[in-house]
Design a protein around this motif. Structure first.
Motif, PDB file in Angstrom:
ATOM      1  N   ASN A 164      -3.083   1.926  -0.226  1.00 59.45           N
ATOM      2  CA  ASN A 164      -3.325   0.734   0.601  1.00 59.45           C
ATOM      3  C   ASN A 164      -2.260   0.611   1.686  1.00 59.45           C
ATOM      4  O   ASN A 164      -1.839  -0.501   2.037  1.00 59.45           O
ATOM      5  CB  ASN A 164      -3.318  -0.520  -0.276  1.00 59.45           C
ATOM      6  CG  ASN A 164      -4.504  -0.595  -1.203  1.00 59.45           C
ATOM      7  OD1 ASN A 164      -5.595  -0.988  -0.812  1.00 59.45           O
ATOM      8  ND2 ASN A 164      -4.308  -0.198  -2.455  1.00 59.45           N
ATOM      9  N   LYS A 165      -1.844   1.756   2.217  1.00 59.84           N
ATOM     10  CA  LYS A 165      -0.737   1.788   3.177  1.00 59.84           C
ATOM     11  C   LYS A 165      -0.968   0.845   4.355  1.00 59.84           C
ATOM     12  O   LYS A 165      -2.095   0.676   4.836  1.00 59.84           O
ATOM     13  CB  LYS A 165      -0.527   3.214   3.684  1.00 59.84           C
ATOM     14  CG  LYS A 165      -1.727   3.798   4.409  1.00 59.84           C
ATOM     15  CD  LYS A 165      -1.490   5.267   4.745  1.00 59.84           C
ATOM     16  CE  LYS A 165      -2.714   5.867   5.422  1.00 59.84           C
ATOM     17  NZ  LYS A 165      -2.538   7.315   5.691  1.00 59.84           N
ATOM     18  N   ASN A 166       0.122   0.217   4.771  1.00 64.46           N
ATOM     19  CA  ASN A 166       0.142  -0.713   5.903  1.00 64.46           C
ATOM     20  C   ASN A 166      -0.726  -1.946   5.691  1.00 64.46           C
ATOM     21  O   ASN A 166      -1.065  -2.639   6.656  1.00 64.46           O
ATOM     22  CB  ASN A 166      -0.259   0.004   7.203  1.00 64.46           C
ATOM     23  CG  ASN A 166       0.700   1.118   7.571  1.00 64.46           C
ATOM     24  OD1 ASN A 166       1.914   0.987   7.400  1.00 64.46           O
ATOM     25  ND2 ASN A 166       0.177   2.235   8.053  1.00 64.46           N
ATOM     26  N   LYS A 167      -1.061  -2.227   4.441  1.00 59.13           N
ATOM     27  CA  LYS A 167      -1.789  -3.449   4.100  1.00 59.13           C
ATOM     28  C   LYS A 167      -0.926  -4.286   3.169  1.00 59.13           C
ATOM     29  O   LYS A 167      -0.230  -3.754   2.306  1.00 59.13           O
ATOM     30  CB  LYS A 167      -3.109  -3.128   3.392  1.00 59.13           C
ATOM     31  CG  LYS A 167      -4.096  -2.335   4.226  1.00 59.13           C
ATOM     32  CD  LYS A 167      -5.341  -2.036   3.412  1.00 59.13           C
ATOM     33  CE  LYS A 167      -6.327  -1.178   4.184  1.00 59.13           C
ATOM     34  NZ  LYS A 167      -7.523  -0.839   3.368  1.00 59.13           N
ATOM     35  N   VAL A 168      -0.977  -5.595   3.322  1.00 58.44           N
ATOM     36  CA  VAL A 168      -0.239  -6.478   2.424  1.00 58.44           C
ATOM     37  C   VAL A 168      -1.018  -6.599   1.116  1.00 58.44           C
ATOM     38  O   VAL A 168      -2.206  -6.920   1.114  1.00 58.44           O
ATOM     39  CB  VAL A 168      -0.049  -7.872   3.045  1.00 58.44           C
ATOM     40  CG1 VAL A 168       0.680  -8.790   2.059  1.00 58.44           C
ATOM     41  CG2 VAL A 168       0.735  -7.772   4.348  1.00 58.44           C
ATOM     42  N   TYR A 220       3.598  -7.310  -1.091  1.00 52.21           N
ATOM     43  CA  TYR A 220       4.337  -6.132  -0.630  1.00 52.21           C
ATOM     44  C   TYR A 220       3.441  -5.263   0.254  1.00 52.21           C
ATOM     45  O   TYR A 220       2.210  -5.325   0.177  1.00 52.21           O
ATOM     46  CB  TYR A 220       4.834  -5.306  -1.820  1.00 52.21           C
ATOM     47  CG  TYR A 220       5.768  -6.080  -2.731  1.00 52.21           C
ATOM     48  CD1 TYR A 220       7.137  -6.110  -2.495  1.00 52.21           C
ATOM     49  CD2 TYR A 220       5.271  -6.787  -3.823  1.00 52.21           C
ATOM     50  CE1 TYR A 220       7.996  -6.823  -3.310  1.00 52.21           C
ATOM     51  CE2 TYR A 220       6.126  -7.506  -4.654  1.00 52.21           C
ATOM     52  CZ  TYR A 220       7.478  -7.521  -4.395  1.00 52.21           C
ATOM     53  OH  TYR A 220       8.324  -8.237  -5.206  1.00 52.21           O
ATOM     54  N   LYS A 221       4.098  -4.460   1.072  1.00 54.20           N
ATOM     55  CA  LYS A 221       3.369  -3.552   1.973  1.00 54.20           C
ATOM     56  C   LYS A 221       4.065  -2.194   1.974  1.00 54.20           C
ATOM     57  O   LYS A 221       5.298  -2.114   2.032  1.00 54.20           O
ATOM     58  CB  LYS A 221       3.329  -4.113   3.389  1.00 54.20           C
ATOM     59  CG  LYS A 221       2.593  -3.216   4.374  1.00 54.20           C
ATOM     60  CD  LYS A 221       2.821  -3.656   5.813  1.00 54.20           C
ATOM     61  CE  LYS A 221       2.131  -4.962   6.128  1.00 54.20           C
ATOM     62  NZ  LYS A 221       2.195  -5.275   7.590  1.00 54.20           N
ATOM     63  N   TRP A 222       3.250  -1.118   1.898  1.00 51.65           N
ATOM     64  CA  TRP A 222       3.778   0.235   2.053  1.00 51.65           C
ATOM     65  C   TRP A 222       3.743   0.587   3.530  1.00 51.65           C
ATOM     66  O   TRP A 222       2.679   0.634   4.152  1.00 51.65           O
ATOM     67  CB  TRP A 222       2.958   1.241   1.256  1.00 51.65           C
ATOM     68  CG  TRP A 222       3.467   2.655   1.360  1.00 51.65           C
ATOM     69  CD1 TRP A 222       3.048   3.621   2.238  1.00 51.65           C
ATOM     70  CD2 TRP A 222       4.508   3.246   0.584  1.00 51.65           C
ATOM     71  NE1 TRP A 222       3.756   4.778   2.031  1.00 51.65           N
ATOM     72  CE2 TRP A 222       4.679   4.576   1.027  1.00 51.65           C
ATOM     73  CE3 TRP A 222       5.319   2.793  -0.459  1.00 51.65           C
ATOM     74  CZ2 TRP A 222       5.592   5.456   0.471  1.00 51.65           C
ATOM     75  CZ3 TRP A 222       6.245   3.654  -1.010  1.00 51.65           C
ATOM     76  CH2 TRP A 222       6.378   4.962  -0.554  1.00 51.65           C
TER      77      TRP A 222
END
Length: 225
Positions: A164-168, A220-222
């Motif tokens: 779920n990169k770049n997603k909160v 959190y966000k990656w």
């Protein structure tokens, strides 16, 4: 990865859960159409193992409801029926795969793995992000060719974040991903913070200190460069 087993044969369902749990999958069970319908509307899963013949409904109707909601969850139909028409109908409605009973549990495991890999990681067995390399088959994580030892929970969180990169991602979503329906019974989700803290510490020691961003009051966000 979280799997929902929709199967009214309890012994078979329990055997599937025991086997997949030993492979580090988080498994939930539904034995009726009504229970399965409730769970697919309330929770998110990486894959659903769906029996066609349920005591109070047809599995294909449930599959149609899932696809009508534009859900991209992987679905494997399992059924004692082995006619070409059943396979065609299931695939037309939106199933990703079909297994006729009886089937081997190792084969089911690989079918599940193939679907999750295809949907989340673009068919590759190797996932790379921010200098981190993850071998999905071996469940091994390396940074600059050095193996990083993660707990099962830390590994699952890392995959969940990267997929779920770049997603909160909210703490509730993380709690549900890690504990399934048990998340609704918890007083708080502070354990998510503890696992995130430990994961961040291990990544930071290897020079990956800016990958996981805390979004205050949300989750959190990656961050992928």
């Amino acid at each position: 990865m979280k799997i929902l087993i929709i199967e009214d044969e309890r012994e078979l369902s329990d055997n599937i859960v025991t086997f997949l749990s030993s492979e580090n999958y988080l498994c939930e069970q539904a034995f009726t159409f009504a229970d399965a319908r409730m769970k697919v509307h309330l929770y998110e899963y990486e894959c659903i193992v769906l029996d066609i013949m349920l005591p109070d409904g047809n599995g294909l109707e449930l599959l149609k409801e899932i696809r009508d909601r534009h859900s991209q969850v992987g679905v494997i139909i399992v059924s004692a029926k082995d006619s070409i028409n059943d396979k065609i109908t299931g695939l037309e409605v939106g199933a990703d795969d079909y297994l006729a009973k009886p089937f081997s549990l190792p084969e089911l495991k690989m079918r599940i793995y193939a679907i999750i890999r295809r949907k989340k990681f673009y068919t590759s067995n190797i996932l790379c992000s921010n200098g981190i390399k993850i071998d999905l088959l071996k469940k091994a994580v390396t940074i600059n060719s050095e193996t990083i030892t993660l707990t099962r929970t830390e590994y699952e969180l890392l995959l969940f974040l990267i997929s779920n990169k770049n997603k909160v991602i909210s703490k509730l979503s993380m709690a549900e991903h890690l504990t399934g329906e048990m998340a609704d019974m918890l007083d708080n989700h502070n354990f998510v913070y503890t696992h995130i803290k430990n994961l961040k510490a291990k990544l930071t020691r290897q020079g990956c200190s800016e990958c996981i961003k805390n979004i205050y009051g949300t989750g959190y966000k990656w961050i992928e460069e």
